[in-house]
Structures are given as C-alpha cells and as structure tokens.
Scaffold this motif. Structure first.
Motif, mmCIF file in Angstrom:
data_model
loop_
_atom_site.group_PDB
_atom_site.id
_atom_site.type_symbol
_atom_site.label_atom_id
_atom_site.label_comp_id
_atom_site.label_asym_id
_atom_site.label_seq_id
_atom_site.Cartn_x
_atom_site.Cartn_y
_atom_site.Cartn_z
ATOM 1 N N HIS A 45 -2.766 -2.094 -0.829
ATOM 2 C CA HIS A 45 -2.767 -0.755 -1.409
ATOM 3 C C HIS A 45 -3.587 0.162 -0.519
ATOM 4 C CE1 HIS A 45 -6.589 -2.388 -2.746
ATOM 5 N NE2 HIS A 45 -6.995 -1.156 -3.039
ATOM 6 N N THR A 107 -6.623 -0.519 -8.294
ATOM 7 C CA THR A 107 -5.180 -0.532 -8.161
ATOM 8 C C THR A 107 -4.670 -1.030 -9.497
ATOM 9 O OG1 THR A 107 -3.230 -1.363 -7.136
ATOM 10 C CG2 THR A 107 -5.182 -2.763 -6.945
ATOM 11 N N CYS A 110 -0.772 2.682 -10.921
ATOM 12 C CA CYS A 110 -0.724 3.749 -9.930
ATOM 13 C C CYS A 110 -1.235 5.034 -10.553
ATOM 14 C CB CYS A 110 0.700 3.988 -9.435
ATOM 15 S SG CYS A 110 1.143 2.977 -8.047
ATOM 16 N N ILE A 116 0.106 1.891 -4.421
ATOM 17 C CA ILE A 116 0.294 0.444 -4.321
ATOM 18 C C ILE A 116 1.383 0.150 -3.305
ATOM 19 C CG2 ILE A 116 0.778 -1.670 -5.565
ATOM 20 C CD1 ILE A 116 -1.664 -0.076 -6.529
#
Lengths: 123, 123
Positions: A45, A107, A110, A116
């Motif tokens: 991410h 993460t 989102c 991500i």
C-alpha cells in the motif's frame, strides 16, 4: 487532573498482544504517536498524502519497497515517503512506534490518502 | 542515486559531541527529525505554535515544567504541549531525538513561535 507523564514505549507494548492493530499513545500537534506489534507480511500500500515514520523498538522489520528492502533493527528509524509503495514484513514479532497525521489508516480499508495496492504474486 | 536507508539513532549520536546543538537527520512531511546531546540546564522557554516531542536515547533527562518535573529515561517519550514553559536539565550527558515542525528554533534567538522566558532565580 491527570497530567500526562513519560511514555515508556517498551512498557506500553506489553499492554496489548494483537498484531497489525495500532494503539494511539499520544499526539504531537495533529500527528498521532502510535504503537503496534507486527508479525507476518502486510499488504502493499501507499499513503498518497503523507510520509510515515517507523521506529523499531524490538525485533527486526523488513520494510519492503518495490526496488529494495529496508531492514530496521531496534533503535532504527525509517520514513516511508508519501506515495511510495511499501509492504512491512516481520518474520518474528516486531514492536514499532509510528508517527503520522491523525486519520491515516494503516490500510485495511481505503480512505482518502490511503491507497491499497493489490499484492503481487509470490515469486 | 543515494537512497535513504535506516537511521540508526545511537550511531548517529556518535557523529557529534557538542551540546544543545540540534542535528537534523531526516524529515517527516514538514517536520524535522533531530538529534541533540544535552548537558546542564537550558533556559526556560515555550513554543507558542507547536508541541515538541522528546525521545530519550541515553542518559536521564529532566524536563522541568513550572508545576512539576518530567523525568525521561532511555526509551521514554514526552510531548511538551505548545505554549507550556519548560526547561530541560541534564545532570549527565543525554542523547535525545526531537520532532517538531521545520523552522522551530530550540531557543537561543527569538523567532516566531518561540518565546524565551527569563530564567527564574535559583532557589
């Protein structure tokens, strides 16, 4: 009134045991000081709007970047620049202090500023 | 290109020896990550516009506040809230990591956001 005192990072790490779950232990202006325990591999991410500071307190953390690995041992700091894809990996349990602006999600979901990346297939 | 790697805080502390002189070792967005060695007593001051984070790496630091002392040992963090008068004191040499927005002076000169308080007479 309960006045804030020193934050003993190692002691505070003993207060929880789950992995990849950040605990906020303080603030610095609009930044959060967080602790987490890491074990295994996270997902790829990046954070579009912010850098992210890692300070390793225990264990050895591999912050995988697309072009290299950054290996962090206790007492070592690395700042992942904003927009840079990374995937933390801990073969053994790692304790870290994190610093980033309030509202950034590690993460999982989102949110604004958090992107991500679909993990690449294992080689 | 020279790519940034881990910042080993203890190792970087060995790179200089003067006291009360901050070295910037990295950035986190518009914040500076700084190291300093402290010995003796500083002056009373406050930062009108920002909190200031101290992480002690070696030695024992007394962050004197007007109403109490905050004693920090290695691995301990304290955030001095903005506007709060403080006066760091190190009876032995202390190594610290500091985090605050770029452009904040530790004191010495008066700049925006930095207010020097006349030291009170010794008791």
């Amino acid at each position: 009134m309960d006045q804030p005192g020193p934050l003993n990072l190692t002691h505070l790490l003993t207060k929880f045991s789950d992995h990849w779950s950040q605990r906020t232990i303080g603030t610095l202006n609009d930044y959060e000081i967080k602790l987490a325990k890491l074990l295994g591999e996270f997902v790829w991410h990046s954070h579009a709007d912010t850098d992210e500071l890692f300070l390793v307190l225990s264990g050895t953390l591999n912050i995988q970047l697309r072009d290299r690995d950054v290996i962090l041992r206790p007492g070592e700091v690395f700042v992942v620049p904003k927009g840079v894809e990374h995937c933390p990996k801990a073969d053994e349990e790692v304790g870290v202090m994190l610093l980033e602006p309030k509202g950034v999600v590690n993460t999982g979901g989102c949110e604004k500023g958090d992107l991500i990346i679909t993990p690449r297939p294992m080689k």
